[in-house]
Design a protein around this motif. Structure first.
Motif, mmCIF file in Angstrom:
data_model
loop_
_atom_site.group_PDB
_atom_site.id
_atom_site.type_symbol
_atom_site.label_atom_id
_atom_site.label_comp_id
_atom_site.label_asym_id
_atom_site.label_seq_id
_atom_site.Cartn_x
_atom_site.Cartn_y
_atom_site.Cartn_z
ATOM 1 N N TYR A 8 0.825 -1.206 0.000
ATOM 2 C CA TYR A 8 0.000 0.000 0.000
ATOM 3 C C TYR A 8 0.859 1.256 0.000
ATOM 4 C CZ TYR A 8 -3.222 3.588 1.560
ATOM 5 O OH TYR A 8 -3.941 4.740 1.656
ATOM 6 N N GLU A 9 1.875 1.243 0.850
ATOM 7 C CA GLU A 9 2.717 2.442 0.934
ATOM 8 C C GLU A 9 3.461 2.682 -0.371
ATOM 9 O OE1 GLU A 9 5.055 2.612 4.506
ATOM 10 O OE2 GLU A 9 3.268 2.339 5.760
ATOM 11 N N VAL A 12 1.010 4.214 -2.726
ATOM 12 C CA VAL A 12 0.768 5.627 -2.408
ATOM 13 C C VAL A 12 1.917 6.482 -2.913
ATOM 14 C CG1 VAL A 12 0.645 7.287 -0.513
ATOM 15 C CG2 VAL A 12 -0.723 5.210 -0.421
ATOM 16 N N HIS A 16 0.473 8.706 -5.915
ATOM 17 C CA HIS A 16 -0.398 9.739 -5.349
ATOM 18 C C HIS A 16 -0.338 11.042 -6.158
ATOM 19 C CE1 HIS A 16 3.263 11.414 -3.625
ATOM 20 N NE2 HIS A 16 2.577 12.499 -3.355
ATOM 21 N N VAL A 37 -8.696 11.941 -3.567
ATOM 22 C CA VAL A 37 -7.540 11.035 -3.520
ATOM 23 C C VAL A 37 -7.567 10.222 -2.223
ATOM 24 C CG1 VAL A 37 -5.026 10.931 -3.472
ATOM 25 C CG2 VAL A 37 -6.167 12.500 -5.017
ATOM 26 N N GLN A 38 -7.923 10.881 -1.139
ATOM 27 C CA GLN A 38 -7.995 10.165 0.150
ATOM 28 C C GLN A 38 -9.013 9.032 0.098
ATOM 29 O OE1 GLN A 38 -7.251 11.430 3.686
ATOM 30 N NE2 GLN A 38 -6.155 13.308 3.230
ATOM 31 N N GLU A 39 -10.208 9.373 -0.393
ATOM 32 C CA GLU A 39 -11.263 8.356 -0.501
ATOM 33 C C GLU A 39 -10.810 7.206 -1.394
ATOM 34 O OE1 GLU A 39 -14.120 7.625 0.938
ATOM 35 O OE2 GLU A 39 -13.498 9.248 2.275
ATOM 36 N N PHE A 41 -7.775 6.165 -2.151
ATOM 37 C CA PHE A 41 -6.764 5.273 -1.573
ATOM 38 C C PHE A 41 -7.342 4.429 -0.441
ATOM 39 C CE2 PHE A 41 -3.454 7.630 -3.849
ATOM 40 C CZ PHE A 41 -2.670 6.577 -4.252
ATOM 41 N N LEU A 42 -8.309 4.976 0.266
ATOM 42 C CA LEU A 42 -8.929 4.198 1.333
ATOM 43 C C LEU A 42 -9.683 3.000 0.753
ATOM 44 C CD1 LEU A 42 -8.768 4.651 4.323
ATOM 45 C CD2 LEU A 42 -11.057 5.608 4.261
ATOM 46 N N TRP A 45 -7.184 0.526 -0.439
ATOM 47 C CA TRP A 45 -6.639 -0.283 0.664
ATOM 48 C C TRP A 45 -7.556 -1.453 0.980
ATOM 49 C CZ3 TRP A 45 -2.980 -1.845 3.860
ATOM 50 C CH2 TRP A 45 -3.357 -2.428 5.054
ATOM 51 N N VAL B 53 1.791 19.042 -6.200
ATOM 52 C CA VAL B 53 1.059 18.128 -5.310
ATOM 53 C C VAL B 53 1.406 18.515 -3.873
ATOM 54 C CG1 VAL B 53 0.818 15.718 -4.640
ATOM 55 C CG2 VAL B 53 1.206 16.305 -7.025
ATOM 56 N N LEU B 57 0.703 15.066 1.323
ATOM 57 C CA LEU B 57 -0.375 14.168 0.888
ATOM 58 C C LEU B 57 -0.041 12.698 1.180
ATOM 59 C CD1 LEU B 57 -3.146 14.054 -0.398
ATOM 60 C CD2 LEU B 57 -2.083 13.930 -2.638
ATOM 61 N N VAL B 58 1.204 12.316 0.924
ATOM 62 C CA VAL B 58 1.599 10.916 1.174
ATOM 63 C C VAL B 58 1.351 10.562 2.636
ATOM 64 C CG1 VAL B 58 3.516 9.287 1.210
ATOM 65 C CG2 VAL B 58 3.368 10.971 -0.608
ATOM 66 N N LEU B 61 -2.265 10.239 3.461
ATOM 67 C CA LEU B 61 -2.857 9.007 2.930
ATOM 68 C C LEU B 61 -2.495 7.815 3.807
ATOM 69 C CD1 LEU B 61 -2.224 9.542 -0.872
ATOM 70 C CD2 LEU B 61 -4.429 9.518 0.278
ATOM 71 N N ILE B 62 -1.225 7.750 4.209
ATOM 72 C CA ILE B 62 -0.803 6.610 5.020
ATOM 73 C C ILE B 62 -1.430 6.691 6.416
ATOM 74 C CG2 ILE B 62 1.203 5.529 6.121
ATOM 75 C CD1 ILE B 62 2.715 6.215 3.496
ATOM 76 N N ARG B 64 -4.269 8.071 7.256
ATOM 77 C CA ARG B 64 -5.693 7.747 7.196
ATOM 78 C C ARG B 64 -5.910 6.239 7.115
ATOM 79 N NH1 ARG B 64 -10.312 10.349 3.742
ATOM 80 N NH2 ARG B 64 -11.970 9.170 4.713
ATOM 81 N N GLN B 65 -5.069 5.590 6.294
ATOM 82 C CA GLN B 65 -5.186 4.135 6.137
ATOM 83 C C GLN B 65 -4.838 3.431 7.444
ATOM 84 O OE1 GLN B 65 -1.824 2.451 5.604
ATOM 85 N NE2 GLN B 65 -2.909 0.590 6.177
ATOM 86 N N ALA B 68 -7.700 3.720 9.785
ATOM 87 C CA ALA B 68 -8.805 2.846 9.359
ATOM 88 C C ALA B 68 -8.489 1.399 9.699
ATOM 89 C CB ALA B 68 -9.035 2.995 7.857
#
Lengths: 171, 237
Positions: A8-9, A12, A16, A37-39, A41-42, A45, B53, B57-58, B61-62, B64-65, B68
């Motif tokens: 995943y990383e 990203v 991204h 983008v957040q949605e 990638f979620l 995942w 960008v 952001l990176v 994203l990480i 948030r994941q 979750a």
């Protein structure tokens, strides 16, 4: 678990930027683009196990992002009037000739109808072939090629119609 | 490839690598120039599309994941814990059921099994004898009393009759020992007044708080045994 995290990383980090830019050109707003983008990638995942082919990752993510974007319109009825030109990114103070031109061209790209700009962005930014774009946008290849042709044609005409000198004049 | 076709092909894809398009460029310098112009335009478009960008952001994203995932894991551990607890409870119940429920349906079944289990231990002509007094001492636990001996009592002791404390008496019989059980009444085993298999016959007498079971071979007159038990036993309340 660990390998999924690593995958995943990597995903990203690698994608991204492309995804954010694509989202930006889709919705023309920085904040919305970031949320998209957040949605995306979620969701990516959660469904990461279904991604077998790493090469297909980019088009897979773009497909998710387009669906997310469509959902955004389902959720909330947006005012679909033309966006303000002022909202187009003006990230840096216009200093060099190059940046001036970029800024001007950005406006022109924003003014393209979305059905022309989208394939163009996918081709130039994403590096996708006509077939790939056709598959992603659910169109046939000839339609995609025609739209690409029209998009560039319009940009070129706009570029030629513009007076050679533009921008700020000092002194 | 005519000019219009060529232009369309280049407009649609400036990096067109089709053999036709490359050949057309080599044959016609003006086409080559056009292709170059469009390539330059494309380069400009590319530049323009490269909007900056956000740096963080990176990380976002990480982050948030990770959050979750953490929540999902928390939910999962809770589910796992609940599952483990359920399994433990069911396991406990099953174990309980297996240990404390009887494998026999009625008094007769168990009595026969018990007799067969002890069969070899006491010979019919054994010299040991238990006195009436010591028998009655043991009978006191069941609030019972024998007024006189039923016969030659070879052996008398408490035993477990399907988990219940009961009195196990062995009398000398005509050909083989006759076994008498004094068993407290219990719901677990249903009462059977007569039972037998191919060698042994048995019958039960029901009293207020106890059952008395007689098991002997086919030469014994169980009716007579029952009669003498009924005549001699008395129960204190």
């Amino acid at each position: 678990m660990m390998t999924k995290q690593v995958r995943y990383e990597a995903l990203v980090k690698a994608l991204h930027g492309d995804l954010y830019r694509y989202a930006y050109w889709l919705c023309h707003e920085k904040q919305v683009a970031e949320d998209l983008v957040q949605e995306t990638f979620l969701r990516a995942w959660r469904a990461l196990d279904s991604l077998k082919d790493e090469k297909a990752a980019k088009s897979w993510l773009i497909t998710i992002l387009r669906r997310e974007n469509a959902r955004r319109f389902e959720r909330k009825r947006f005012d679909m009037s033309e966006y303000e030109e002022a909202s187009i990114t003006d990230t840096k103070s216009v200093t060099t000739e190059q940046e001036l031109e970029n800024h001007w061209l950005r406006e022109k790209i924003s003014q393209l109808p979305p059905e022309y700009s989208e394939p163009l962005i996918l081709q130039v930014l994403g590096g996708f072939s006509g077939e790939d774009i056709a598959a992603m946008l659910d169109l046939n290849k000839n339609t995609v090629m025609t739209r690409l042709f029209r998009a560039r044609n319009q940009l070129k005409e706009a570029l030629e119609a513009e007076p050679v000198k533009r921008g700020m004049y000092n002194g | 490839m005519d000019d219009l076709q060529f232009r369309r092909a280049i407009y649609a894809d400036p990096n067109n690598q089709d053999a036709d398009a490359i050949l057309a460029q080599e044959q016609d310098p003006s086409k080559k120039q056009f292709a170059q112009e469009i390539c330059q335009l494309d380069e400009k478009i590319k530049q323009a599309l490269q909007i900056p960008v956000p740096d963080d952001l990176v990380d976002k994203l990480i982050l948030r994941q990770t959050l979750a995932t953490h929540q999902v894991q928390k939910r999962k551990t809770r589910v796992h814990l609940a599952l483990a607890a359920s399994v433990a409870i069911v396991g406990g119940l099953v174990l309980n059921f297996m240990q404390f429920s009887s494998a026999y349906h009625d008094l007769g079944d168990y009595a026969l099994a018990h007799v067969y289990h002890e069969q070899g231990n006491i010979a019919n002509n054994a010299s040991t004898q238990v006195t009436l007094a010591s028998l009655n001492q043991k009978m006191a636990a069941f609030d019972g009393n024998f007024s006189q001996s039923l016969g030659k009592l070879l052996w008398a002791d408490y035993c477990r009759f399907d988990g219940m404390k009961s009195l196990h008496l062995v009398y000398q019989g005509k050909t083989s020992p006759v076994t008498v059980f004094i068993v407290p009444k219990n719901e677990q085993l249903s009462f059977t007044d007569a039972f037998n298999d191919k060698d042994l016959f048995g019958s039960s007498l029901e009293f207020n708080r106890s059952n008395i079971i007689v098991v002997g071979d086919k030469n014994e007159s169980l009716g007579q045994w029952q009669q003498s038990i009924s005549d001699t036993v008395s129960w204190s309340i």
